[in-house]
Each structure stands twice: as C-alpha cells, then as structure tokens.
Scaffold this motif. Sequence first.
Motif, PDB file in Angstrom:
ATOM      1  N   PHE A  33      65.935  31.586  28.525  1.00  0.00           N
ATOM      2  CA  PHE A  33      67.069  30.816  29.039  1.00  0.00           C
ATOM      3  C   PHE A  33      67.165  30.929  30.556  1.00  0.00           C
ATOM      4  CE2 PHE A  33      71.553  30.698  30.358  1.00  0.00           C
ATOM      5  CZ  PHE A  33      71.876  29.414  29.952  1.00  0.00           C
ATOM      6  N   ALA A  34      66.942  32.143  31.082  1.00  0.00           N
ATOM      7  CA  ALA A  34      67.010  32.339  32.535  1.00  0.00           C
ATOM      8  C   ALA A  34      65.918  31.537  33.252  1.00  0.00           C
ATOM      9  CB  ALA A  34      66.877  33.830  32.871  1.00  0.00           C
ATOM     10  N   ILE A  35      64.727  31.485  32.663  1.00  0.00           N
ATOM     11  CA  ILE A  35      63.634  30.729  33.275  1.00  0.00           C
ATOM     12  C   ILE A  35      63.955  29.231  33.286  1.00  0.00           C
ATOM     13  CG2 ILE A  35      61.222  30.037  32.994  1.00  0.00           C
ATOM     14  CD1 ILE A  35      60.672  32.853  31.923  1.00  0.00           C
ATOM     15  N   PHE A  36      64.448  28.718  32.149  1.00  0.00           N
ATOM     16  CA  PHE A  36      64.808  27.301  32.081  1.00  0.00           C
ATOM     17  C   PHE A  36      65.960  26.990  33.038  1.00  0.00           C
ATOM     18  CE2 PHE A  36      62.369  27.088  28.135  1.00  0.00           C
ATOM     19  CZ  PHE A  36      61.810  25.825  28.244  1.00  0.00           C
ATOM     20  N   LEU A  37      66.908  27.908  33.157  1.00  0.00           N
ATOM     21  CA  LEU A  37      68.020  27.704  34.084  1.00  0.00           C
ATOM     22  C   LEU A  37      67.526  27.668  35.522  1.00  0.00           C
ATOM     23  CD1 LEU A  37      71.125  27.453  34.361  1.00  0.00           C
ATOM     24  CD2 LEU A  37      71.199  29.946  34.571  1.00  0.00           C
ATOM     25  N   PHE A  38      66.577  28.544  35.847  1.00  0.00           N
ATOM     26  CA  PHE A  38      66.011  28.585  37.194  1.00  0.00           C
ATOM     27  C   PHE A  38      65.264  27.296  37.515  1.00  0.00           C
ATOM     28  CE2 PHE A  38      62.358  29.561  39.937  1.00  0.00           C
ATOM     29  CZ  PHE A  38      63.013  30.025  41.067  1.00  0.00           C
ATOM     30  N   LEU A  39      64.541  26.741  36.510  1.00  0.00           N
ATOM     31  CA  LEU A  39      63.745  25.540  36.730  1.00  0.00           C
ATOM     32  C   LEU A  39      64.578  24.269  36.704  1.00  0.00           C
ATOM     33  CD1 LEU A  39      60.595  26.383  34.549  1.00  0.00           C
ATOM     34  CD2 LEU A  39      60.778  26.485  37.030  1.00  0.00           C
ATOM     35  N   LEU A  40      65.519  24.191  35.763  1.00  0.00           N
ATOM     36  CA  LEU A  40      66.261  22.948  35.552  1.00  0.00           C
ATOM     37  C   LEU A  40      67.621  22.938  36.242  1.00  0.00           C
ATOM     38  CD1 LEU A  40      65.487  22.379  31.754  1.00  0.00           C
ATOM     39  CD2 LEU A  40      64.289  21.449  33.740  1.00  0.00           C
ATOM     40  N   GLY A  41      68.112  24.114  36.635  1.00  0.00           N
ATOM     41  CA  GLY A  41      69.429  24.181  37.279  1.00  0.00           C
ATOM     42  C   GLY A  41      69.543  23.320  38.525  1.00  0.00           C
ATOM     43  N   PRO A  42      68.591  23.419  39.477  1.00  0.00           N
ATOM     44  CA  PRO A  42      68.672  22.563  40.681  1.00  0.00           C
ATOM     45  C   PRO A  42      68.643  21.075  40.351  1.00  0.00           C
ATOM     46  CG  PRO A  42      67.140  24.367  41.028  1.00  0.00           C
ATOM     47  CD  PRO A  42      67.505  24.395  39.580  1.00  0.00           C
ATOM     48  N   LEU A  43      67.857  20.688  39.334  1.00  0.00           N
ATOM     49  CA  LEU A  43      67.805  19.278  38.952  1.00  0.00           C
ATOM     50  C   LEU A  43      69.149  18.818  38.403  1.00  0.00           C
ATOM     51  CD1 LEU A  43      64.312  19.157  37.188  1.00  0.00           C
ATOM     52  CD2 LEU A  43      64.870  18.802  39.596  1.00  0.00           C
ATOM     53  N   ALA A  44      69.795  19.679  37.609  1.00  0.00           N
ATOM     54  CA  ALA A  44      71.112  19.337  37.066  1.00  0.00           C
ATOM     55  C   ALA A  44      72.144  19.213  38.175  1.00  0.00           C
ATOM     56  CB  ALA A  44      71.538  20.390  36.046  1.00  0.00           C
ATOM     57  N   ILE A  45      72.068  20.086  39.182  1.00  0.00           N
ATOM     58  CA  ILE A  45      73.012  20.025  40.309  1.00  0.00           C
ATOM     59  C   ILE A  45      72.832  18.731  41.085  1.00  0.00           C
ATOM     60  CG2 ILE A  45      73.593  21.084  42.527  1.00  0.00           C
ATOM     61  CD1 ILE A  45      73.015  23.799  41.262  1.00  0.00           C
ATOM     62  N   ILE A  46      71.577  18.348  41.347  1.00  0.00           N
ATOM     63  CA  ILE A  46      71.312  17.095  42.061  1.00  0.00           C
ATOM     64  C   ILE A  46      71.828  15.903  41.256  1.00  0.00           C
ATOM     65  CG2 ILE A  46      69.468  15.554  42.841  1.00  0.00           C
ATOM     66  CD1 ILE A  46      67.860  18.032  43.570  1.00  0.00           C
ATOM     67  N   PHE A  47      71.595  15.930  39.943  1.00  0.00           N
ATOM     68  CA  PHE A  47      72.043  14.837  39.082  1.00  0.00           C
ATOM     69  C   PHE A  47      73.559  14.676  39.147  1.00  0.00           C
ATOM     70  CE2 PHE A  47      73.624  13.388  34.948  1.00  0.00           C
ATOM     71  CZ  PHE A  47      72.988  12.162  34.847  1.00  0.00           C
ATOM     72  N   VAL A  48      74.296  15.770  39.028  1.00  0.00           N
ATOM     73  CA  VAL A  48      75.756  15.701  39.047  1.00  0.00           C
ATOM     74  C   VAL A  48      76.266  15.310  40.430  1.00  0.00           C
ATOM     75  CG1 VAL A  48      77.872  17.048  38.752  1.00  0.00           C
ATOM     76  CG2 VAL A  48      75.970  17.359  37.155  1.00  0.00           C
ATOM     77  N   ALA A  49      75.650  15.881  41.479  1.00  0.00           N
ATOM     78  CA  ALA A  49      76.118  15.611  42.846  1.00  0.00           C
ATOM     79  C   ALA A  49      75.864  14.178  43.275  1.00  0.00           C
ATOM     80  CB  ALA A  49      75.437  16.573  43.822  1.00  0.00           C
ATOM     81  N   SER A  50      74.929  13.487  42.633  1.00  0.00           N
ATOM     82  CA  SER A  50      74.621  12.105  43.020  1.00  0.00           C
ATOM     83  C   SER A  50      75.773  11.146  42.720  1.00  0.00           C
ATOM     84  CB  SER A  50      73.353  11.629  42.308  1.00  0.00           C
ATOM     85  OG  SER A  50      73.561  11.521  40.904  1.00  0.00           O
ATOM     86  N   PHE A  51      76.739  11.564  41.905  1.00  0.00           N
ATOM     87  CA  PHE A  51      77.879  10.706  41.561  1.00  0.00           C
ATOM     88  C   PHE A  51      79.106  10.997  42.423  1.00  0.00           C
ATOM     89  CE2 PHE A  51      75.375  11.152  37.622  1.00  0.00           C
ATOM     90  CZ  PHE A  51      75.058   9.822  37.414  1.00  0.00           C
TER      91      PHE A  51
END
Length: 263
Positions: free
Chosen positions: A14-32
């Motif tokens: 879970f920590a590895i997936f969070l490290f890899l996908l967390g920045p992408l999720a932040i960019i996705f949310v911040a784009s709105f």
Amino acid sequence: MNQSKNLALGITTFAIFLFLLGPLAIIFVASFEPTSVLQFPPTGFSLEWYRNIFSVSAFMDTFKLSMVVSLLGNLCALLLGIPAAYALSRFDFRGKGVLNALFVSPILIPGTVLGFTFLRYLIVSYSLPLEAALFVGHTIIMLPFIIRVIASSMANFDFSIEEAAMNLGSSRVGAFFRVIIPNIKSGIIAGVLIAFLESFNNVDISVFLTGPGISTLPIQMLTYVEHYFDPTVAAISVLLMIFTALFMFVIERLVGLSHFTKR
C-alpha cells in the motif's frame, strides 16, 4: 506469524502504491481548482482550465508537432531497428559487440549531453531546420528501444523455421516477412509503444532542438509554468495520463489479438 507477515506485506504494498500514485491523484484533484492559482486541496470544482487548454493555440500546435515527430520518428526507427535487431540476433560477425554498444549508446549517454551534441552538429554545423533536427534527434533516441525490445523477442526464436521455409523454396526476404515478422509481432508492438512514449514525453533532448515558433508539448508546458501558475498544466497532465492509459490499452489489445491470431 504468517498473518503478521501478510499484514506487513500489505502495508508495504500500500505504501509503494501510495508513493507512486499519490502525486498523480493530487494533480488530478488540483486540476479542478476554480481559482487562478494551483493549490491542493482545491477550493471548489471547475472545468475552466480544461477549456483553457483548447483556447491556447500554442498547446494545440505543439501537441500536433509532438505527435508528428513521435510517429514519423517511430516509423523511421522501426524501419532501421527491425533489420538491425534481426542481424544482431541471427548472425555472428566481427564487431557485433561494438555495433550493439553503438546502438545502445543513446540510452547510456546523459540526455543533456546528447541534446547538446545534436545542437552542436545538427543545427550549428549542418544548419538543419529545427523540425528536421527534432525528427533526427527523436529517431536516434527511439532506435535503442526498438532494437532492444525486438532483439529480446528474437532471443528465443528458432531460426531453423526460417531455414525450413527457405528449403521449401522461399527467398530469405520472403521467409523474413512470412515467418519471422509474424512471430515477433508482439515485440514490435511493445517496442513501438515504449519508443513513442519516450519520444513524446522527452524534455532533456527536445529543449536543445526547439526555438521560436518550434516547440514540443512538454517544452511548451515548461514555458507556460515560467509565466503562469494556474491549473492549466495540471489539466494537461491529466489529459496526457488518460491519453497514455488509452494508448497502452489499445497496444495491449493489439498484442493480445496477435497472440490469439497465432493460436
């Protein structure tokens, strides 16, 4: 004991997936973000910055140029890479190791050094137009990926099948297209995918081969960030992630279809 190991493995995964996908999720949310300043968490919801992408002509123009350079360079690298991979896998000859190292060298040389070399010789010495220099440079950086992936798919190929086809009356060229190409189709598709993504997203080499009026999409995004801090670049990043995912899905379907057809 096993339960604690499974728990530790689950937490680590879970920590590895969070490290890899967390920045992408932040960019996705911040784009709105509705305001003109990129921030997380966003203060509301708006599609304004997605509309802004299509209203800025520079983004659309550079996207088209990036697509043209990546596709044409990929085609040229494919035409050069398939015969090179075949020769390196099929025959033993003097200088094979040196030639193999030469083909891999664009991956090993730092992108900044390679980009400056292209600038020094392609543009300054040979006075190539920027579009032609981009095409040559991107073809060179895609060629190693094409050769390595296709050569790997040929590693376990039984070349006695090719010899059998030639004994039955086929020419070497005919055997190559009728026997070898169908058996390495998945490797060709994978090499095209990797090379295309490497070219389309390239920055360190493209920055040396662009200029006024000629730019690729990643370089245009960097230029935009220098002057504006709105969520437009985040919105472009989200669209590029979707584009990459769809592109990989289509390629994966094509690879699966080729395996199904062979069976």
